[in-house]
Design a protein around this motif. Structure first.
Motif, short mmCIF file in Angstrom:
data_model
loop_
_atom_site.label_atom_id
_atom_site.label_comp_id
_atom_site.label_asym_id
_atom_site.label_seq_id
_atom_site.Cartn_x
_atom_site.Cartn_y
_atom_site.Cartn_z
N LEU A 61 -9.17 26.14 64.05
CA LEU A 61 -7.91 25.72 64.67
C LEU A 61 -8.24 25.55 66.54
CD1 LEU A 61 -5.35 28.58 62.60
CD2 LEU A 61 -5.62 26.49 62.76
N PHE A 62 -8.24 24.76 66.08
CA PHE A 62 -8.92 24.04 67.84
C PHE A 62 -8.05 24.31 68.80
CE2 PHE A 62 -8.34 20.09 65.47
CZ PHE A 62 -7.42 19.81 66.22
N THR A 63 -6.86 24.29 68.95
CA THR A 63 -5.56 24.37 69.51
C THR A 63 -5.29 25.91 69.86
OG1 THR A 63 -4.11 24.26 68.11
CG2 THR A 63 -4.70 22.64 69.04
N LEU A 64 -6.00 27.29 69.19
CA LEU A 64 -5.49 28.36 69.51
C LEU A 64 -6.27 29.20 69.87
CD1 LEU A 64 -3.85 28.86 66.32
CD2 LEU A 64 -2.48 28.93 68.45
N GLY A 65 -8.04 27.57 69.88
CA GLY A 65 -8.88 29.38 70.24
C GLY A 65 -10.35 28.30 70.52
N ALA B 273 1.84 33.06 77.27
CA ALA B 273 1.70 31.11 77.25
C ALA B 273 3.36 30.72 77.34
CB ALA B 273 0.88 30.72 76.49
N GLU B 274 3.37 29.17 77.83
CA GLU B 274 4.48 28.52 77.70
C GLU B 274 4.45 28.16 76.65
OE1 GLU B 274 5.45 25.66 80.49
OE2 GLU B 274 7.26 25.38 79.86
N ILE B 275 3.11 27.54 76.19
CA ILE B 275 2.89 26.36 74.57
C ILE B 275 1.09 27.05 74.40
CG2 ILE B 275 4.21 24.37 75.53
CD1 ILE B 275 1.68 23.58 76.21
N PRO B 276 1.82 27.60 72.90
CA PRO B 276 0.50 28.10 72.39
C PRO B 276 -0.61 26.84 72.20
CG PRO B 276 2.27 27.05 70.74
CD PRO B 276 2.41 26.00 71.59
N ILE B 277 -1.21 26.00 73.12
CA ILE B 277 -2.56 25.05 73.11
C ILE B 277 -2.88 25.84 74.33
CG2 ILE B 277 -2.98 23.18 72.76
CD1 ILE B 277 -0.79 23.77 71.23
N ILE B 278 -4.51 25.61 74.10
CA ILE B 278 -5.22 25.77 74.71
C ILE B 278 -6.41 24.99 75.12
CG2 ILE B 278 -5.70 28.22 74.26
CD1 ILE B 278 -8.60 26.98 73.07
N THR B 279 -7.04 24.57 75.88
CA THR B 279 -8.03 23.42 76.19
C THR B 279 -8.83 23.86 75.61
OG1 THR B 279 -7.09 23.47 78.59
CG2 THR B 279 -8.57 22.46 78.26
N ASN B 280 -9.76 22.86 75.29
CA ASN B 280 -10.58 23.36 74.46
C ASN B 280 -11.41 21.80 74.04
OD1 ASN B 280 -12.63 23.80 72.06
ND2 ASN B 280 -11.04 25.55 70.88
N LYS B 281 -13.00 22.80 74.46
CA LYS B 281 -13.57 20.77 74.20
C LYS B 281 -14.64 20.98 73.61
CE LYS B 281 -15.43 22.58 79.28
NZ LYS B 281 -15.89 24.16 79.57
N ASN B 282 -14.13 21.93 71.93
CA ASN B 282 -14.60 21.29 70.80
C ASN B 282 -13.54 20.86 70.32
OD1 ASN B 282 -17.00 23.45 71.86
ND2 ASN B 282 -15.93 25.35 71.41
N MET B 283 -12.83 20.23 71.03
CA MET B 283 -11.66 19.13 69.86
C MET B 283 -12.52 18.12 69.14
SD MET B 283 -7.79 18.85 72.14
CE MET B 283 -8.11 19.92 72.61
N PRO B 284 -11.50 17.57 68.16
CA PRO B 284 -12.17 16.35 67.45
C PRO B 284 -11.95 14.84 68.36
CG PRO B 284 -11.23 18.15 65.70
CD PRO B 284 -10.93 18.35 67.45
N ARG B 285 -12.05 13.79 68.52
CA ARG B 285 -11.30 13.06 69.53
C ARG B 285 -11.70 11.80 68.47
NH1 ARG B 285 -8.17 13.47 72.63
NH2 ARG B 285 -8.68 15.60 74.43
#
Lengths: 275, 275
Positions: A76-80, A263-275
């Motif tokens: 769940l890459f947007t949450l952690g 948090a205003e929005i439930p999204i974290i910046t994540n370097k492991n995010m699929p691109r």
């Protein structure tokens, strides 16, 4: 080694998550990972995922969607930075055709390429804010489960998903109801403002002392029952849809995210995010 | 009979919608249906709908999802008593494989059983609140289009949907920036708080006077450029995905809903709801 709740309460999220992941901690998460957003979990086959997302969009108070995995991807890459939904919840309930068949502490052997994991906001967030503001929440002070009721407020259906809104109830001093409403309204990702204040019969609840889930609480003079939409709603709604497979968190055993609960929005910046 | 903008400005939503539906009005909707939530529109084949909903969930500032139709059902029953998405937007753009092929005033002949309509919040809502608070928005006062820029802020991808966040810019008096931020933060269904305040270069914008969409505006002394996530983002993101069919509103020609623009959630009670 099994870790105690009191030990983990003193540690950071990395330690808590590592303990949960390894099976060293398999109990409830209230008070753990302080000030981080905790979430209800629902894992379902992709076939039903679009209708479930529609259901959440149409019922944002009981079902505040804070995360949705890619199909078949357990991260769940947007949450952690590092959340693997197969291991990072202390305990899971497995349902088949709407029936609870098993409780387990990890679901690696059940995860398949066609599953989608959904995380939904939970009441811990606004309860934390209420407590900070000096409200005494009886169920927490007395270590029982908040009383929950099937209400007459119907959800807006989507595909197979439909049914009554389940509400949780907290007794609030009459003169502070407005303040409690305003505080919880600040947390739309955690059910937002109440769905009803006052007379339980107005939303189809005949006996406050007989909750459908959780424990009965005292009703002191000078207090008003205040009802919030509850995260049990999506669970009840998915169960009645009797999907071939549904995996949820075990009640109280939530997913702890890396997202701050303000948090205003439930999204974290994540370097492991699929691109 | 063609209705004028000035005539419709004085009337209620029922009249406005009837005129749009009949083809009697086919122009922009700014200032119409006062105090009602207006929406960006994206209609796509069901095959892509789950990934698009994930994209919106992951990018709530540029893509605040306020409505999603059932597959094949053109009635947006959560947003109005009587909204038919085939006729109730003044003008539509039709894209095939990412290319604009036509602009039309109704899409009855294009609607099929496998389409899903999505409504997304738009900036009219928070602009209205800023104006009420005494902010002068130059693009509105001078009847031009707000300047928009492709930023270096990447969206979080989902399936084929990915690309830069498009931002809109408004010059705000330095001493009132904090106030503008707080006002817009009250409207999470209309892009929420700004994504950036100040130096355009910090988000990859080299020349404020050369917007990628809309019109250039003056940059008076004592003013700070403030950037909000923009509803053009999902349109750009869907276009680059080059779906076989995409139908959007024509810019500025929005869907006017029955939902008050200050509503906590974008859902109305509707007797016509499917059960």
């Amino acid at each position: 080694m099994l870790q105690s709740y009191e030990t983990l309460r003193q540690t950071g999220i990395a330690t808590v998550r590592a303990q949960i992941r390894s099976g060293g901690y398999a109990s409830h998460t209230a008070g753990l990972g302080r000030n981080l957003l905790q979430a209800n979990l629902a894992i379902i086959p992709q076939e039903f995922a679009l209708d479930f997302m529609r259901f959440c969009q149409r019922n944002p108070k009981p079902c505040p969607l804070i995360g949705a995995s890619d199909t078949g991807n357990p991260i769940l890459f947007t949450l952690g930075q590092d959340i693997d939904i197969r291991t990072d919840v202390p305990a899971y309930n497995i349902y088949r055709n709407g029936q609870l068949v098993q409780s387990v502490t990890e679901i690696g052997d059940l995860w398949t390429d066609d599953l989608v994991a959904f995380a939904l906001g939970c009441s811990f967030t606004f309860e934390h804010a209420l407590i900070e503001a000096g409200f005494e929440l009886w169920h927490i002070a007395n270590n029982v489960t908040v009383p929950m009721y099937r209400s007459s407020l119907e959800t807006v259906p989507a595909g197979p998903f439909r049914g009554p809104t389940v509400v949780s109830m907290r007794m609030i001093p009459e003169e502070r109801v407005e303040e409690a409403v305003a505080i919880s309204a600040r947390f739309p990702l955690a059910h937002g403002s109440p769905v009803h204040v006052g007379d339980p019969a107005a939303i189809g609840i005949s006996d406050l002392s007989a909750p459908d889930w959780g424990d009965s609480v005292p009703q002191p003079a000078g207090h008003t029952p205040v009802f919030w939409a509850c995260g049990v709603t999506p669970q009840a709604v998915i169960q009645q849809a009797a999907l071939p497979l549904l995996i949820t968190h075990k009640p109280g055993h939530m997913l702890i995210t890396d997202v701050p609960d303000t948090a205003e929005i439930p999204i974290i910046t994540n370097k492991n995010m699929p691109r």
